[in-house]
Every structure is written in C-alpha cells, then in structure tokens.
Design an enzyme around this catalytic site. Structure first.
Site, PDB file in Angstrom:
ATOM      1  N   CYS A 194       0.829  -1.213   0.000  1.00  0.00           N
ATOM      2  CA  CYS A 194       0.000   0.000   0.000  1.00  0.00           C
ATOM      3  C   CYS A 194       0.859   1.256   0.000  1.00  0.00           C
ATOM      4  O   CYS A 194       1.366   1.673   1.045  1.00  0.00           O
ATOM      5  CB  CYS A 194      -0.944   0.002   1.195  1.00  0.00           C
ATOM      6  SG  CYS A 194      -2.011   1.447   1.241  1.00  0.00           S
TER       7      CYS A 194
ATOM      8  N   CYS B 175      -0.453   4.151   2.086  1.00  0.00           N
ATOM      9  CA  CYS B 175      -0.274   3.967   3.534  1.00  0.00           C
ATOM     10  C   CYS B 175       1.169   4.259   3.941  1.00  0.00           C
ATOM     11  O   CYS B 175       1.428   4.883   4.957  1.00  0.00           O
ATOM     12  CB  CYS B 175      -0.590   2.535   3.957  1.00  0.00           C
ATOM     13  SG  CYS B 175      -2.062   1.852   3.224  1.00  0.00           S
ATOM     14  N   ASP B 176       2.124   3.750   3.153  1.00  0.00           N
ATOM     15  CA  ASP B 176       3.515   3.706   3.607  1.00  0.00           C
ATOM     16  C   ASP B 176       4.499   4.561   2.821  1.00  0.00           C
ATOM     17  O   ASP B 176       5.665   4.670   3.202  1.00  0.00           O
ATOM     18  CB  ASP B 176       4.011   2.241   3.590  1.00  0.00           C
ATOM     19  CG  ASP B 176       3.166   1.345   4.494  1.00  0.00           C
ATOM     20  OD1 ASP B 176       2.688   1.847   5.518  1.00  0.00           O
ATOM     21  OD2 ASP B 176       2.973   0.167   4.159  1.00  0.00           O
TER      22      ASP B 176
END
Length: 311
Positions: free
Chosen positions: A139, A142-143
């Site tokens: 992701c 997300c990261d």
C-alpha cells in the site's frame, strides 16, 4: 447438526477489520447485541502495517495493531460479543441464515454483515515475507511517506501500479517499475502519466528473484530479465501493486459478485443481492481500500442492517 449446538442471533458480523469493528460499535449502541467472529486474521490487514499516519484523530500517527486493538476494545465496551473462530459454511437461501463456525457449531442469524476483507497479492518469495513491514508493502498511500527522498520499486504494470508509482514519484527520489511484460497493461492516460514523470524508470521484462536487506530492512532487489540476464537495484522500499483478492469464496454462488470476486452492493448502500445480508469494507471495495473508508462502510452497513431489522 445437533440442535444443542445451534444458537440464534439478530446480527452476525463476519470479519474483524475496521469495517467489522465499526459495525459492531454502531449495532451495540442500537441494542441489537451483535455477535462478531474475528476469523483467521483478527484486526485484518492493518495488523501487518506499522505506523498509520492518515487515520483522523491521531496527530502523531498510530500503530496499525494498536488502532485495531482500540476499535476492538470500544466494540467490546459497548456490548458487542466478540469471538474467535472462522466461518466455514453459510446458507443464505432462507432467513434465518445458517452459518457454521469451525465446522462444529451452527448459528441462525436474522441478518448478516460480511466484512471479510481482501488480501493483497504477493509474489510468494521467502525474502518478501521476511521484510514485510520492513520495506515490503502492498500500500503506497499507507507507507509511501516513510520513503521520502529515497529510491523505491513498484511491482506491476496495471492501473494500480501506475497510480502507486506516480504517487511515490512525488515523494521519492527515484521509482523503478518492475514489469514482467514488454508493455504496461494500464490505461493510455495512466501510461502517459508514468512516461511523463522524470523520476520513474520502467524496467520491462523483469521478474524479482529476491528482495535484499539487512536488520534495518530492505536495501535492494535482485531482478532477472526474460533473456536470463540479472540486475540488482538499490532501494529502500519494495511496493507490490499486482492486485488484491477479496475473501469471498464462502459466498460464491450465493451473493452476486463482480468479475474479480468483490461483493456487488446497491448504489451507495451496503445491501447485497440477498435481503438481510450487508457488505462492508474491502470485500466490496476494489477502489479505495483505506482503513477510514472501511470504517465508514461499516457504519453504513450497521445503519442499513438496523433499519432492516426494525422493519
């Protein structure tokens, strides 16, 4: 199945990520005594991430497993009956719905919320598993933030891979796209965006043989071209964008699914093709796949379910 093993409930929630726990919070407050089975991965995909920086209400960020533990605790405090165990069989042909737990116990449910989530597809390399959460991620939104001004790689050649690569290119120094085929599968517009972005380098006809790293995390990747030649790239992050697989095997042939296996819902509701069955979270969402959208759809499913039961 023996009758003494049968239990009747108003609402059964299957799955325990942000969608399932949020549905349990809302239904508990509506005095509907929801029963939730947590499945094989309690807390869902978020338990495999470390820092979550984009969930509202946590200015310093929050640890993924901690966020799930908080949601679980909140649902429990409000009266949800949270249980460990997996659903092994469902019969949605009539109400109450028949649901089998771990092949042993049977539950008769007046209504059902399906929040079994989706699983990111991985390449299946031991080195990839080893560095999962330490530089290997599925992701970018997300990261990606943790790799500012660093070099990273994205695996895949479809729309998602192109989207993730262009997103990462705005943060990172350099983005390699590792593409098996001699072309990108993505839409024309997405391809053009990739080729226009100076710090993206597309490596066509390459497969990843191994993710390299040390105790600090990922340091590189060893790639093999279709002609047999090898190449090593230095990277700090290795992002997979080869798709997700919705966890809907149990419902095949009983609920209407799309071509990829996601549960189809009516418009902006959580209503599935079977009255009294609602879907929430990644199991019905191939597009956004965020903790916050999953939680929001858990709320929608709970409200739809409540209205259904009051009727």
């Amino acid at each position: 199945m023996e009758n003494n093993q049968t239990e009747e409930v108003k609402v059964l929630i299957i799955g325990s990520g942000p969608a399932g726990y949020t549905a349990a919070i809302y239904l508990s407050r509506a005095n509907l005594a929801p029963v939730l089975y947590e499945g094989i991965e309690p807390g869902g995909q978020l338990t495999t991430t470390t820092e979550v920086e984009n969930f509202p209400g946590f200015p310093e960020g929050v640890d993924g497993p901690q966020l799930m533990a908080n949601m679980r605790q909140q649902a429990e405090r409000l009266g949800a009956d949270l249980r460990s165990g997996s659903i092994t069989k469902v019969d949605l042909s009539e109400r109450p719905f028949r649901v089998e737990i771990d092949g042993e116990k049977e539950i008769l449910a007046q209504s059902l919320i399906v929040s079994t989530g989706a699983t990111a597809k991985y390449l299946g390399l031991p080195s990839e598993t080893k560095f999962r959460g330490q530089g290997v991620s599925a992701c970018a939104t997300c990261d990606g933030f943790f790799y500012r001004k660093k070099d990273v790689a994205v695996v895949g050649g479809g729309d998602t891979a192109c989207e993730e690569a262009t997103y990462l290119a705005s943060l990172c120094r350099k983005v390699y796209m590792i593409v098996r085929k001699p072309f990108l599968r993505a839409s024309k517009a997405m391809q053009e965006r990739v080729f226009r972005t100076e710090n993206i380098e597309v490596l066509f006809e390459y497969n990843t043989a191994e993710v390299l790293g040390d105790e600090q995390g990922v340091t590189g990747a060893r790639l093999v071209k279709t002609d047999g030649s090898e190449r090593t790239i230095d990277i700090a992050g290795f992002f997979l964008a080869i798709g997700h697989h919705p966890n809907t095997e149990l419902f095949a042939g009983q609920l209407e699914l799309d071509e990829e296996g996601y549960i189809r819902v009516e418009g902006n509701t959580s209503k599935t093709s079977v009255e009294g069955v609602f879907a929430a979270g990644d199991v019905k969402d191939p597009h956004y796949r965020q903790a916050i959208t999953a939680a929001g759809s858990g709320c929608i499913a709970a409200l739809d379910c409540e209205r259904f039961l009051l009727r």
